[in-house]
Design a protein around this motif. Structure first.
Motif, PDB file in Angstrom:
ATOM      1  N   TRP A  74       0.866  -1.189   0.107  1.00 54.50           N
ATOM      2  CA  TRP A  74      -0.136  -0.070   0.029  1.00 54.50           C
ATOM      3  C   TRP A  74       1.010   1.220   0.024  1.00 54.50           C
ATOM      4  O   TRP A  74       0.463   2.261  -0.778  1.00 54.50           O
ATOM      5  CB  TRP A  74      -0.721  -0.163   1.183  1.00 54.50           C
ATOM      6  N   ALA A  75       1.858   1.381   0.886  1.00 51.05           N
ATOM      7  CA  ALA A  75       2.751   2.422   0.999  1.00 51.05           C
ATOM      8  C   ALA A  75       3.494   2.529  -0.359  1.00 51.05           C
ATOM      9  O   ALA A  75       3.596   3.783  -0.901  1.00 51.05           O
ATOM     10  CB  ALA A  75       3.981   2.292   2.154  1.00 51.05           C
ATOM     11  N   PHE A  76       3.849   1.579  -0.850  1.00 51.29           N
ATOM     12  CA  PHE A  76       4.807   1.814  -1.966  1.00 51.29           C
ATOM     13  C   PHE A  76       3.831   1.835  -3.368  1.00 51.29           C
ATOM     14  O   PHE A  76       4.271   2.737  -4.199  1.00 51.29           O
ATOM     15  CB  PHE A  76       5.917   0.688  -2.177  1.00 51.29           C
ATOM     16  N   GLY A  77       2.705   1.500  -3.044  1.00 55.02           N
ATOM     17  CA  GLY A  77       1.930   1.760  -4.519  1.00 55.02           C
ATOM     18  C   GLY A  77       1.349   3.265  -4.647  1.00 55.02           C
ATOM     19  O   GLY A  77       1.562   4.017  -5.555  1.00 55.02           O
ATOM     20  N   THR A  78       1.121   3.872  -3.235  1.00 50.93           N
ATOM     21  CA  THR A  78       0.895   4.994  -3.232  1.00 50.93           C
ATOM     22  C   THR A  78       2.086   5.903  -3.570  1.00 50.93           C
ATOM     23  O   THR A  78       1.966   7.069  -4.004  1.00 50.93           O
ATOM     24  CB  THR A  78       0.606   5.525  -1.890  1.00 50.93           C
ATOM     25  N   TYR A  79       3.159   5.426  -3.030  1.00 53.32           N
ATOM     26  CA  TYR A  79       4.496   6.254  -3.214  1.00 53.32           C
ATOM     27  C   TYR A  79       4.743   6.650  -4.448  1.00 53.32           C
ATOM     28  O   TYR A  79       5.192   7.656  -5.218  1.00 53.32           O
ATOM     29  CB  TYR A  79       5.639   5.810  -2.354  1.00 53.32           C
ATOM     30  N   LEU A  80       4.641   5.258  -5.177  1.00 51.65           N
ATOM     31  CA  LEU A  80       5.107   5.527  -6.915  1.00 51.65           C
ATOM     32  C   LEU A  80       4.094   6.021  -7.618  1.00 51.65           C
ATOM     33  O   LEU A  80       4.648   6.896  -8.327  1.00 51.65           O
ATOM     34  CB  LEU A  80       5.230   3.982  -7.111  1.00 51.65           C
ATOM     35  N   ALA A  81       2.789   5.994  -7.268  1.00 50.79           N
ATOM     36  CA  ALA A  81       1.743   6.879  -7.737  1.00 50.79           C
ATOM     37  C   ALA A  81       2.228   8.564  -7.710  1.00 50.79           C
ATOM     38  O   ALA A  81       2.262   9.228  -8.719  1.00 50.79           O
ATOM     39  CB  ALA A  81       0.343   6.435  -7.385  1.00 50.79           C
ATOM     40  N   LEU A  82       2.659   8.837  -6.468  1.00 47.01           N
ATOM     41  CA  LEU A  82       2.805  10.363  -6.280  1.00 47.01           C
ATOM     42  C   LEU A  82       4.284  10.607  -7.024  1.00 47.01           C
ATOM     43  O   LEU A  82       4.170  11.726  -7.254  1.00 47.01           O
ATOM     44  CB  LEU A  82       2.672  10.580  -4.537  1.00 47.01           C
ATOM     45  N   LYS A  83       5.153   9.868  -6.704  1.00 46.26           N
ATOM     46  CA  LYS A  83       6.441  10.200  -7.172  1.00 46.26           C
ATOM     47  C   LYS A  83       6.834  10.012  -8.726  1.00 46.26           C
ATOM     48  O   LYS A  83       7.575  10.616  -8.894  1.00 46.26           O
ATOM     49  CB  LYS A  83       7.520   9.715  -6.208  1.00 46.26           C
ATOM     50  N   GLY A  84       5.988   9.076  -9.189  1.00 49.20           N
ATOM     51  CA  GLY A  84       6.407   8.625 -10.431  1.00 49.20           C
ATOM     52  C   GLY A  84       5.415   8.837 -11.458  1.00 49.20           C
ATOM     53  O   GLY A  84       5.647   9.502 -12.543  1.00 49.20           O
ATOM     54  N   LEU A  85       3.974   8.401 -11.044  1.00 51.08           N
ATOM     55  CA  LEU A  85       3.195   8.370 -12.147  1.00 51.08           C
ATOM     56  C   LEU A  85       2.434   9.737 -12.243  1.00 51.08           C
ATOM     57  O   LEU A  85       1.951   9.989 -13.601  1.00 51.08           O
ATOM     58  CB  LEU A  85       1.908   7.711 -11.711  1.00 51.08           C
ATOM     59  N   ARG A  86       2.858  10.917 -11.423  1.00 48.00           N
ATOM     60  CA  ARG A  86       2.366  12.187 -11.744  1.00 48.00           C
ATOM     61  C   ARG A  86       3.128  12.786 -12.739  1.00 48.00           C
ATOM     62  O   ARG A  86       2.669  13.820 -13.205  1.00 48.00           O
ATOM     63  CB  ARG A  86       2.533  12.790 -10.360  1.00 48.00           C
ATOM     64  N   HIS A  87       4.124  12.198 -13.173  1.00 44.62           N
ATOM     65  CA  HIS A  87       5.130  12.772 -14.229  1.00 44.62           C
ATOM     66  C   HIS A  87       4.211  12.524 -15.587  1.00 44.62           C
ATOM     67  O   HIS A  87       4.625  12.783 -16.576  1.00 44.62           O
ATOM     68  CB  HIS A  87       6.331  12.433 -14.339  1.00 44.62           C
ATOM     69  N   VAL A  88       3.808  11.339 -15.543  1.00 49.17           N
ATOM     70  CA  VAL A  88       2.939  10.807 -16.867  1.00 49.17           C
ATOM     71  C   VAL A  88       1.472  11.250 -17.022  1.00 49.17           C
ATOM     72  O   VAL A  88       1.009  11.699 -18.126  1.00 49.17           O
ATOM     73  CB  VAL A  88       2.845   9.263 -16.874  1.00 49.17           C
ATOM     74  N   PHE A  89       0.789  11.275 -15.724  1.00 46.79           N
ATOM     75  CA  PHE A  89      -0.472  12.097 -15.910  1.00 46.79           C
ATOM     76  C   PHE A  89      -1.013  12.466 -14.469  1.00 46.79           C
ATOM     77  O   PHE A  89      -0.394  12.261 -13.463  1.00 46.79           O
ATOM     78  CB  PHE A  89      -1.595  10.698 -16.384  1.00 46.79           C
ATOM     79  N   ALA A  90      -1.719  13.299 -14.629  1.00 52.19           N
ATOM     80  CA  ALA A  90      -2.352  14.039 -13.082  1.00 52.19           C
ATOM     81  C   ALA A  90      -2.957  13.001 -12.358  1.00 52.19           C
ATOM     82  O   ALA A  90      -3.823  12.313 -12.763  1.00 52.19           O
ATOM     83  CB  ALA A  90      -3.362  15.319 -13.622  1.00 52.19           C
ATOM     84  N   ILE A  91      -2.579  13.030 -11.131  1.00 53.81           N
ATOM     85  CA  ILE A  91      -3.238  12.154 -10.244  1.00 53.81           C
ATOM     86  C   ILE A  91      -3.209  12.707  -8.901  1.00 53.81           C
ATOM     87  O   ILE A  91      -2.337  13.726  -8.412  1.00 53.81           O
ATOM     88  CB  ILE A  91      -2.191  11.023 -10.063  1.00 53.81           C
TER      89      ILE A  91
END
Length: 499
Positions: free
Chosen positions: A252-269
């Motif tokens: 849970w922590a790393f899924g959220t972490y990766l979404a915030l730190k990585g996926l936000r560069h691909v699309f708005a989240i």
């Protein structure tokens, strides 16, 4: 044999082959010593080759147009900075896993290089705003020539400071280094009024918030692991129940972490969407971990050493995810100023948003990986083994605290450093170990007559090395002032050279 015969044998000339063997052994020892001494020089030489190749590549792409020489020099500075980011910052991701023996040094270097490069190229900033935004007033760097010189000064000063910090064995924040570089150039260009001191004060606040949050959460996580698993009479039965839950929490922590730190560069989240992504990862991980832990725990002895086996796989996966997110997030520290220079000289505008050219991204991604491979092992060993002794459970707590702290900071809007969080987590589990050991000694003292120890012996038995603690804290405190000072001096020199 008489003494006279023995003396005559000693006086006879030594056979030639024996003399030759002795001389060859001496030459071999000299060659071995020379090779040992030259090893660091080989890494430096390869690093210089990489910087030169980056400059040549930039020259080929820039052609002979206006400002091409500046782009070539800035590319060399950016490559140098990327090398130092790889040498210094990636240790925070791989150090705990290596220290816990979940990964070998070679395996850690290969995994980190792949994940850092993938993170940088896949999610490393489709659009990068000017690095000066929020640090100095835009009007201070409105002049195109001043802006370019300021970005070059920020690149070089940050790289020099990170190089020195790596040599001293101090993991520092690369984000703080580049922030200090931009602030110093802004002060040199337009005085102290050019700096956004509100933004700088928030960065200074993160010096305290990041390590305290990371250390506190890591210690709390280790306390939970002790209560749920380590201190139970039947550790294996407890592990079968609770380790899948702990793995789910990490997912849970790393899924959220990766979404915030990585996926936000691909699309708005949003943070809520990131939390839902993390929750989905947690449910899936728990379902997969239950049979995995049941199978791995069969035949294990009821002792702490057996538990380390159960935490190794999630620890390796967490190190890979942290490296991916680091590549996606921190590559902008290396190529942000370079991209701003390229956009400015290409008349794309240095004050707004702009797309980062692929060749600029490649310099940053490869530079981080090459710097890690050439210079990373020293700091990886220091983070993983020399601050405090880590095993798989303690390293798990460090990784978990890093991810949760970033999530909490994003929710609160606090600017925190992933470097400070990770190192704070290592110190947190170390100080927790000291507290547990002290409590155990007090309990033993109530039942067994234990002789008192001298002050020096008590200090020697501390589980956290105080010398590393003071060195790292000092490096954190002076990172922004040091890079700002160097950047201001570099700005003045570059401006004089240009005129």
């Amino acid at each position: 044999m008489t003494d006279g015969q023995d003396q005559r044998l000693r006086d006879q000339p030594e056979p030639g082959w024996r003399v030759l063997d002795r001389d060859l052994n001496r030459i071999s020892r000299v060659e071995y010593a020379t090779t040992y001494v030259a090893q660091p020089l080989v890494a430096v030489g390869l690093a210089m080759v990489f910087v030169a190749l980056a400059a040549i590549w930039a020259a080929l792409i820039a052609g002979g147009g206006a400002g091409s020489l500046i782009i070539v020099v800035a590319s060399a500075f950016a490559a140098y900075l990327a090398l130092n980011i790889g040498a210094n910052d990636v240790a925070n991701n791989m150090g705990p896993a290596v220290g816990a023996n979940a990964l070998t040094m070679t395996g850690a270097l290969i995994m980190a290089a792949i994940c850092e490069t993938a993170g940088a190229l896949i999610a490393g900033g489709d659009v990068v705003d000017t690095i000066a935004s929020g640090i100095v007033a835009p009007a201070s760097l409105a002049d195109e020539r001043i802006f370019v010189i300021a970005m070059m000064a920020a690149l070089l000063s940050s790289a020099l400071w990170l190089n020195l910090a790596t040599w001293l064995g101090a993991p520092v924040s690369t984000t703080h280094a580049i922030v200090g570089g931009v602030a110093g150039a802004g002060i040199a260009a337009a005085g102290f009024g050019a700096v956004d001191w509100g933004g700088m004060s928030r960065i200074a606040l993160s010096w305290v918030v990041s390590p305290v949050l990371g250390g506190g959460l890591a210690a709390a996580a280790l306390w939970v692991v002790h209560r749920l698993v380590i201190d139970r009479p039947d550790k294996i039965v407890a592990a079968r129940t609770w380790v899948p839950v702990l793995i789910a929490v990490m997912a849970w922590a790393f899924g959220t972490y990766l979404a915030l730190k990585g996926l936000r560069h691909v699309f708005a989240i949003t943070l809520g969407q990131a939390l839902l992504i993390g929750m989905a990862c947690a449910v899936l991980s728990w379902a997969l971990a239950k049979p995995y832990i049941r199978r791995r725990s069969k035949g294990l002895e009821n002792r702490n050493k057996s538990l380390k086996v159960l935490f190794q796989l999630p620890l390796v996966l967490s190190a890979a995810l942290m490296s991916f997110a680091h590549g996606a997030n921190d590559v902008s520290n290396a190529i942000g100023p370079l991209a701003a220079i390229v956009a400015t000289l290409g008349h794309s505008g240095g004050a707004g948003g702009f797309a980062v050219p692929l060749w600029v991204m490649v310099i940053g991604a490869l530079g981080i990986s090459v710097g890690l491979m050439l210079f990373g092992p020293r700091l990886i060993r220091m983070v993983g083994d020399q601050i405090t002794k880590l095993n798989a459970m303690r390293a798990y707590c460090v990784a978990l605290s890093a991810a949760i702290t970033v999530i909490a900071a994003s929710w609160l809007g606090l600017p925190v450093s992933s470097t400070h969080i990770a190192i704070g987590g290592v110190f947190g589990v170390g100080f927790f170990r000291e507290r547990v050991e002290a409590r155990r000694m007090r309990q033993m003292a109530g039942t067994v007559d234990i002789p008192s120890m001298a002050t020096e012996e008590r200090q020697r038995r501390k589980l956290v090395r105080r010398s590393h603690f003071m060195t790292i804290i000092a490096a954190w405190v002076i990172t922004v002032p040091a890079t700002a000072t160097v950047s201001g001096l570099v700005f003045v020199v570059l401006r004089m050279l240009q005129t």
